[in-house]
Structures are given as C-alpha cells and as structure tokens.
Scaffold this motif. Structure first.
Motif, PDB file in Angstrom:
ATOM      1  N   GLU A 150       0.856  -1.193   0.000  1.00  0.00           N
ATOM      2  CA  GLU A 150       0.000   0.000   0.000  1.00  0.00           C
ATOM      3  C   GLU A 150       0.884   1.232   0.000  1.00  0.00           C
ATOM      4  OE1 GLU A 150      -3.207   0.588  -0.015  1.00  0.00           O
ATOM      5  OE2 GLU A 150      -4.144  -1.387   0.282  1.00  0.00           O
ATOM      6  N   SER A 152       0.335   5.496  -0.314  1.00  0.00           N
ATOM      7  CA  SER A 152      -0.600   6.596  -0.440  1.00  0.00           C
ATOM      8  C   SER A 152      -0.472   7.243  -1.812  1.00  0.00           C
ATOM      9  CB  SER A 152      -0.323   7.637   0.654  1.00  0.00           C
ATOM     10  OG  SER A 152      -1.168   8.758   0.501  1.00  0.00           O
ATOM     11  N   ARG A 153      -1.609   7.467  -2.461  1.00  0.00           N
ATOM     12  CA  ARG A 153      -1.748   8.143  -3.756  1.00  0.00           C
ATOM     13  C   ARG A 153      -1.260   7.300  -4.938  1.00  0.00           C
ATOM     14  NH1 ARG A 153       0.444  11.954  -0.604  1.00  0.00           N
ATOM     15  NH2 ARG A 153       2.336  12.164  -1.830  1.00  0.00           N
ATOM     16  N   LEU A 154      -0.910   6.039  -4.690  1.00  0.00           N
ATOM     17  CA  LEU A 154      -0.532   5.148  -5.790  1.00  0.00           C
ATOM     18  C   LEU A 154      -1.588   4.060  -5.935  1.00  0.00           C
ATOM     19  CD1 LEU A 154       3.327   4.548  -5.478  1.00  0.00           C
ATOM     20  CD2 LEU A 154       2.113   6.160  -6.959  1.00  0.00           C
ATOM     21  N   ARG A 155      -1.932   3.770  -7.179  1.00  0.00           N
ATOM     22  CA  ARG A 155      -2.803   2.643  -7.478  1.00  0.00           C
ATOM     23  C   ARG A 155      -1.971   1.527  -8.082  1.00  0.00           C
ATOM     24  NH1 ARG A 155      -8.310   5.328 -10.075  1.00  0.00           N
ATOM     25  NH2 ARG A 155      -8.845   6.640  -8.271  1.00  0.00           N
ATOM     26  N   ARG A 156      -2.483   0.291  -8.009  1.00  0.00           N
ATOM     27  CA  ARG A 156      -1.715  -0.833  -8.520  1.00  0.00           C
ATOM     28  C   ARG A 156      -2.652  -1.904  -9.056  1.00  0.00           C
ATOM     29  NH1 ARG A 156      -2.298  -1.314  -3.099  1.00  0.00           N
ATOM     30  NH2 ARG A 156      -2.384  -3.372  -2.106  1.00  0.00           N
ATOM     31  N   THR A 157      -2.124  -2.713  -9.971  1.00  0.00           N
ATOM     32  CA  THR A 157      -2.886  -3.825 -10.507  1.00  0.00           C
ATOM     33  C   THR A 157      -1.910  -4.944 -10.866  1.00  0.00           C
ATOM     34  OG1 THR A 157      -4.465  -4.506 -12.217  1.00  0.00           O
ATOM     35  CG2 THR A 157      -2.793  -2.936 -12.886  1.00  0.00           C
ATOM     36  N   TYR A 264       2.204  -0.056 -11.029  1.00  0.00           N
ATOM     37  CA  TYR A 264       1.784   1.060 -10.178  1.00  0.00           C
ATOM     38  C   TYR A 264       1.715   2.346 -11.000  1.00  0.00           C
ATOM     39  CZ  TYR A 264       2.663  -1.686  -5.901  1.00  0.00           C
ATOM     40  OH  TYR A 264       2.633  -2.633  -4.905  1.00  0.00           O
ATOM     41  N   TRP A 265       0.749   3.211 -10.667  1.00  0.00           N
ATOM     42  CA  TRP A 265       0.665   4.527 -11.275  1.00  0.00           C
ATOM     43  C   TRP A 265       0.055   5.492 -10.262  1.00  0.00           C
ATOM     44  CZ3 TRP A 265      -2.817   0.731 -11.822  1.00  0.00           C
ATOM     45  CH2 TRP A 265      -4.170   1.041 -11.727  1.00  0.00           C
ATOM     46  N   HIS A 266       0.238   6.785 -10.503  1.00  0.00           N
ATOM     47  CA  HIS A 266      -0.263   7.802  -9.570  1.00  0.00           C
ATOM     48  C   HIS A 266      -1.754   8.008  -9.791  1.00  0.00           C
ATOM     49  CE1 HIS A 266      -0.577  11.439  -7.182  1.00  0.00           C
ATOM     50  NE2 HIS A 266       0.690  11.334  -6.836  1.00  0.00           N
ATOM     51  N   GLU A 267      -2.495   8.060  -8.690  1.00  0.00           N
ATOM     52  CA  GLU A 267      -3.953   8.189  -8.804  1.00  0.00           C
ATOM     53  C   GLU A 267      -4.382   9.515  -9.412  1.00  0.00           C
ATOM     54  OE1 GLU A 267      -4.907   9.870  -4.286  1.00  0.00           O
ATOM     55  OE2 GLU A 267      -5.491   7.842  -4.833  1.00  0.00           O
TER      56      GLU A 267
END
Length: 287
Positions: A150, A152-157, A264-267
């Motif tokens: 986890e 903060s402010r990063l999304r992942r798939t 990962y990329w920035h939300e």
C-alpha cells in the motif's frame, strides 16, 4: 502570459488586422486590444507598431511570433496526447525492476514501438522502492515491481506471476532437494530484493544457512552460476532469457511460490493514452 493572449497575438499577426482577428476568434476588438497591451507590458516590448488606424508587427513581434507558433503547436500536441480517443503519442516514462526489464519486457517493448511509433518510451530500471518513489513524485508514469504494498496516492494492478527457479551449472549435477545445496554459495541481488527475501524465507524454513554473495546484476549472477561458482534463485523470465543458454539448469521447489509483478501509477495522473495502451499490451502479453 496565457495561451489565449498568445493565440490572439498570432491571429492578429497572421491577419494583419485586429478587426479580422476578432471575427475569427469570435470576440470584440477591444478585448483583443486590451489583451495585446497586457502581453506587451509583460514582455516589456511592443509587438506591433501603430501606424494611423493600422498596425504592423514589430521586429520584437517577429521574434516572438516564432515562439508563439511553437507554444501553440505544443499546446495542441499536449491536448491530443491526453485525448482519450486519440492515438497514443508523446513521452511515456516506465520504470521496471531488472528482472522484468531484462526477462519480460524486451519483446513487448519492440511490439509497443511497432504499434505506437508516435510514443517516445523511456525505460528506467532500479530498486522497487525507488521506482515507487519516482512514480509518486511524477518522475515516472508507471512502474513494474515485484512487491504488493500500500502506498498513499498510488494505485496498482497485478500484471503477471513470476515463477521462481533455482539455477545451477549443468556440470554441478541435479539438485533434487535442499540437502543438495549443502556447502554451495548463493548469488543473489542485495537485501531488499523480493526474490532474495523469498529465498531467505525458504532456506530458513529448511533450516539451511548458506553464504550469500550480493550482486546487483542478473548478468553477473548468471555468469557466476554458469561458471560453477554456486547457485541462484531467479525469476523464470530471467532463466528463459539468459540462464538456459548459459549452461544452467533450472529447478522448481514447491515451497518457492510464484511472486506477483504489479504495475503502479499515480492516482492523480489523469488520462494518459500512452500509459493505458502500455498496460493493455502488458495484459495482452501475459494473459
């Protein structure tokens, strides 16, 4: 300095008339006159020379016109680059851990460039923590790492699962179980590498304490193993790319479970057609 001012300036320069520019831009002439005066005040030079009721562009205006044309063209290019319906183009900065960059991405990068030639793709390798920091601070548009954390402010798939193989020189003979590793040296990436952590966890569970030599290069690791100096734990992609053709054999152990590699990329990165096309191709490649 605003794009609207620059667009007004260029239109007046092209048409040679504020009245004609006002017609094309659908605004009143007084608005253009006021915006041009504001632009001239900001630049500190006259852009047009007033001659009676007419005007002509000044020498400073001729110079500024070159830059105005470039700025408007760049703005149009930027707008196209983020248009969800547009063909991907522009700069795409991707980070990847070494195993992904060398073992999984080469063929995909070639296909991506062939399919989207207007995208200038930059690939950066590094430790997973640095790649996530660079993504968080917008120095990268996305990153592929082998940890699921986890931030903060990063999304992942998840992108793909990486099987792990213990490799050894074929001259060493088969490795049937962990007892065959007795007195062997292990070559691995430095502390912090998730694959090294998986190996250390496995050895600890098997109550084996083997000397580990840290090498921050899969080329160096495979070279040492192929020379018979020891063994290593590598992702299957690295084995297929390098070790298989270097006189190394790969061995699977049930306790060494596969590890997910995630993107990962920035939300708050917004729409980025090139990044989204890259992720779609990753899914297509590793489906």
């Amino acid at each position: 300095m605003e794009l609207a001012q620059i667009r007004m300036f260029k239109t007046v320069a092209d048409e040679g008339s504020i009245a004609r520019a006002a017609e094309l831009l659908h605004c009143v002439p007084s608005n253009i006159t006021a915006r041009l005066k504001s632009l001239e005040a900001e630049l500190g030079v006259p852009l047009f020379l007033r001659e009676g009721r007419g005007l002509r562009i000044s020498p400073a205006g001729q110079t500024f016109l070159i830059y105005a044309s470039k700025m408007l063209a760049l703005a149009a290019e930027a707008k196209r680059a983020v248009d969800p319906s547009a063909e991907p183009s522009g700069l795409l900065r991707i980070g990847a851990i070494e195993s992904s960059a060398t073992g999984r991405l080469p063929r995909l990068l070639a296909k991506f460039h062939q399919r989207f030639p207007a995208v200038a793709l930059e690939l950066t390798t590094g430790a997973w923590s640095q790649l996530l920091d660079d993504t968080l601070n917008h120095r990268l548009d996305g990153a592929i790492v082998a940890v699921d954390v986890e931030r903060s402010r990063l999304r992942r798939t998840p992108m793909y699962r990486e099987d792990l193989l213990l490799i050894a020189s074929t001259s060493m003979g088969p490795l049937r179980d962990v007892a065959d590793l007795q007195d062997k040296t292990v070559f691995m990436w430095p502390v912090g590498c998730p694959y090294r952590a998986a190996l250390e966890h496995w050895l600890s569970g098997q109550r084996q304490a083997l000397p580990i030599v840290s090498l921050a290069s899969y080329g160096a690791i495979v070279g040492c193993v192929s020379a018979g100096a020891g063994v290593a734990l590598v992702p299957k992609g690295v084995f297929d790319q390098y070790a298989k053709g270097a006189g190394c054999a790969g061995y699977e152990f049930a306790e060494l479970t596969a590890i997910d590699n995630l993107f990962y990329w920035h939300e708050n990165a917004g729409v980025h057609p090139a990044r989204e096309a890259f992720v779609a191709m990753l899914r297509e490649e590793f489906a």
